[in-house]
Structures are given as C-alpha cells and as structure tokens.
Motif scaffolding. Structure first.
Motif, short mmCIF file in Angstrom:
data_model
loop_
_atom_site.label_atom_id
_atom_site.label_comp_id
_atom_site.label_asym_id
_atom_site.label_seq_id
_atom_site.Cartn_x
_atom_site.Cartn_y
_atom_site.Cartn_z
N ALA A 102 2.36 -6.96 32.87
CA ALA A 102 2.38 -8.37 32.47
C ALA A 102 0.96 -8.92 32.46
O ALA A 102 0.05 -8.33 33.04
CB ALA A 102 3.23 -9.18 33.45
N LEU A 103 0.82 -10.05 31.81
CA LEU A 103 -0.47 -10.74 31.78
C LEU A 103 -0.33 -12.03 32.60
O LEU A 103 0.77 -12.49 32.87
CB LEU A 103 -0.88 -11.06 30.34
N THR A 104 -1.49 -12.58 32.95
CA THR A 104 -1.49 -13.82 33.71
C THR A 104 -2.61 -14.72 33.18
O THR A 104 -3.57 -14.23 32.58
CB THR A 104 -1.66 -13.54 35.21
N SER A 126 9.13 -11.72 33.12
CA SER A 126 9.66 -11.55 31.76
C SER A 126 8.59 -11.16 30.74
O SER A 126 8.92 -10.72 29.64
CB SER A 126 10.38 -12.82 31.31
N CYS A 127 7.30 -11.30 31.07
CA CYS A 127 6.23 -10.89 30.14
C CYS A 127 6.27 -9.38 29.94
O CYS A 127 6.28 -8.62 30.90
CB CYS A 127 4.87 -11.30 30.70
N THR A 128 6.30 -8.98 28.69
CA THR A 128 6.36 -7.56 28.34
C THR A 128 5.03 -7.06 27.76
O THR A 128 4.94 -5.93 27.30
CB THR A 128 7.42 -7.34 27.25
N GLU A 129 4.02 -7.95 27.78
CA GLU A 129 2.74 -7.68 27.09
C GLU A 129 3.00 -7.48 25.59
O GLU A 129 2.21 -6.84 24.91
CB GLU A 129 1.99 -6.50 27.70
N CYS A 130 4.11 -8.00 25.12
CA CYS A 130 4.51 -7.94 23.70
C CYS A 130 4.78 -6.51 23.22
O CYS A 130 4.85 -6.26 22.01
CB CYS A 130 3.46 -8.60 22.80
N GLU A 131 4.96 -5.60 24.15
CA GLU A 131 5.23 -4.21 23.77
C GLU A 131 6.50 -4.08 22.95
O GLU A 131 7.54 -4.65 23.28
CB GLU A 131 5.34 -3.34 25.03
N CYS A 174 4.77 -16.77 22.15
CA CYS A 174 5.31 -15.74 23.04
C CYS A 174 6.73 -15.35 22.63
O CYS A 174 7.62 -16.19 22.61
CB CYS A 174 5.31 -16.24 24.48
N PRO A 175 6.95 -14.07 22.32
CA PRO A 175 8.28 -13.63 21.87
C PRO A 175 9.33 -13.60 22.98
O PRO A 175 10.52 -13.50 22.71
CB PRO A 175 8.02 -12.22 21.32
N THR A 176 8.89 -13.67 24.22
CA THR A 176 9.85 -13.62 25.33
C THR A 176 9.97 -14.96 26.07
O THR A 176 10.56 -15.03 27.14
CB THR A 176 9.44 -12.52 26.34
N GLN A 177 9.38 -16.01 25.49
CA GLN A 177 9.41 -17.35 26.11
C GLN A 177 8.95 -17.31 27.57
O GLN A 177 9.55 -17.95 28.44
CB GLN A 177 10.81 -17.98 26.02
N SER A 178 7.90 -16.54 27.80
CA SER A 178 7.42 -16.38 29.18
C SER A 178 6.36 -17.40 29.57
O SER A 178 5.93 -17.42 30.73
CB SER A 178 6.84 -14.97 29.35
N ILE A 179 5.91 -18.22 28.61
CA ILE A 179 4.83 -19.16 28.90
C ILE A 179 5.38 -20.59 28.93
O ILE A 179 6.09 -21.00 28.02
CB ILE A 179 3.72 -19.06 27.83
N SER A 180 5.04 -21.29 30.00
CA SER A 180 5.52 -22.67 30.12
C SER A 180 4.49 -23.52 30.85
O SER A 180 3.64 -23.01 31.58
CB SER A 180 6.86 -22.68 30.87
N PRO A 224 -1.01 -8.38 22.44
CA PRO A 224 -0.37 -9.51 23.11
C PRO A 224 -0.68 -10.81 22.35
O PRO A 224 -1.84 -11.13 22.10
CB PRO A 224 -1.02 -9.52 24.49
N GLN A 225 0.36 -11.53 21.98
CA GLN A 225 0.19 -12.70 21.12
C GLN A 225 -0.55 -13.84 21.81
O GLN A 225 -1.32 -14.56 21.18
CB GLN A 225 1.56 -13.16 20.62
N CYS A 226 -0.32 -14.02 23.09
CA CYS A 226 -1.02 -15.10 23.81
C CYS A 226 -2.52 -14.82 23.84
O CYS A 226 -3.34 -15.71 23.61
CB CYS A 226 -0.46 -15.26 25.22
N LEU A 227 -2.85 -13.57 24.08
CA LEU A 227 -4.26 -13.16 24.11
C LEU A 227 -4.89 -13.37 22.73
O LEU A 227 -6.04 -13.80 22.62
CB LEU A 227 -4.30 -11.68 24.48
S1 SF4 Z 1 1.73 -10.87 26.52
FE1 SF4 Z 1 3.32 -11.37 25.02
S2 SF4 Z 1 5.19 -11.47 26.26
FE2 SF4 Z 1 3.48 -11.66 27.69
S3 SF4 Z 1 3.13 -13.86 27.91
FE3 SF4 Z 1 1.74 -13.10 26.29
S4 SF4 Z 1 2.85 -13.48 24.40
FE4 SF4 Z 1 4.36 -13.56 26.07
#
Ligand code: SF4
Ligand code: SF4
Length: 64
Positions: A2-4, A38-43, A20-26, A49-52
């Motif tokens: 996961a990312l932070t 729940s972060c999957t690193e967009c794997e 974020c495809p997994t709605q992990s960011i709030s 990773p889309q957030c990155l």
């Molecule tokens: S790496 Fe992907 S799944 Fe994880 S928080 Fe970022 S956008 Fe969401």
C-alpha cells in the motif's frame, strides 16, 4: 502493499481522491489519507499508482 500520504507534504488539493479505483483515499483531519487496508497500489487496474500519478508534490505519496 500500500501507499501512504506524507502529511507534512500534502497540500489537501484533493486531486488524488477521485482517481483511486478502490476508493481508498478520503479527507482526514484537514488533509487526505490512504486506507492501507484497501489500497492495492492499483495493481491489476493501472500500470502506475493513480494517486502518485496525479499528485504534484514530490515525495508526498510513498510506500506505507
Ligand atoms: S495506489 Fe491506487 S489504490 Fe492505492 S490509494 Fe493510490 S490510487 Fe488508490
Ligand atoms: S494529490 Fe497529493 S497533495 Fe493533493 S491531496 Fe492528494 S496527496 Fe495531498
């Protein structure tokens, strides 16, 4: 895996939340937070990773 988000570097722009495809960011205490459970690193969904990809702040999103 996961990312932070590094709180000292996050400007709370919010750009990462909708991508974020997994709605992990709030929103969290005025900034943003990644749910490391729940972060999957967009794997399996994206090559990077889309957030990155959207975050403009250097080193703001790192490995958890
Ligand atoms: S790496 Fe992907 S799944 Fe994880 S928080 Fe970022 S956008 Fe969401
Ligand atoms: S895109 Fe980066 S600076 Fe903007 S809210 Fe997300 S982590 Fe913070």
């Amino acid at each position: 895996m996961a990312l932070t988000i590094v709180r000292d570097l996050c400007t709370a722009c919010g750009d990462c939340e909708p991508v974020c495809p997994t709605q992990s960011i709030s929103p969290f205490k005025g900034l943003y937070k990644i749910d490391t459970d729940s972060c999957t690193e967009c794997e399996g969904e994206f090559d990077v990773p889309q957030c990155l990809d959207v975050c403009m702040e250097d080193d703001c999103i790192i490995a958890a």
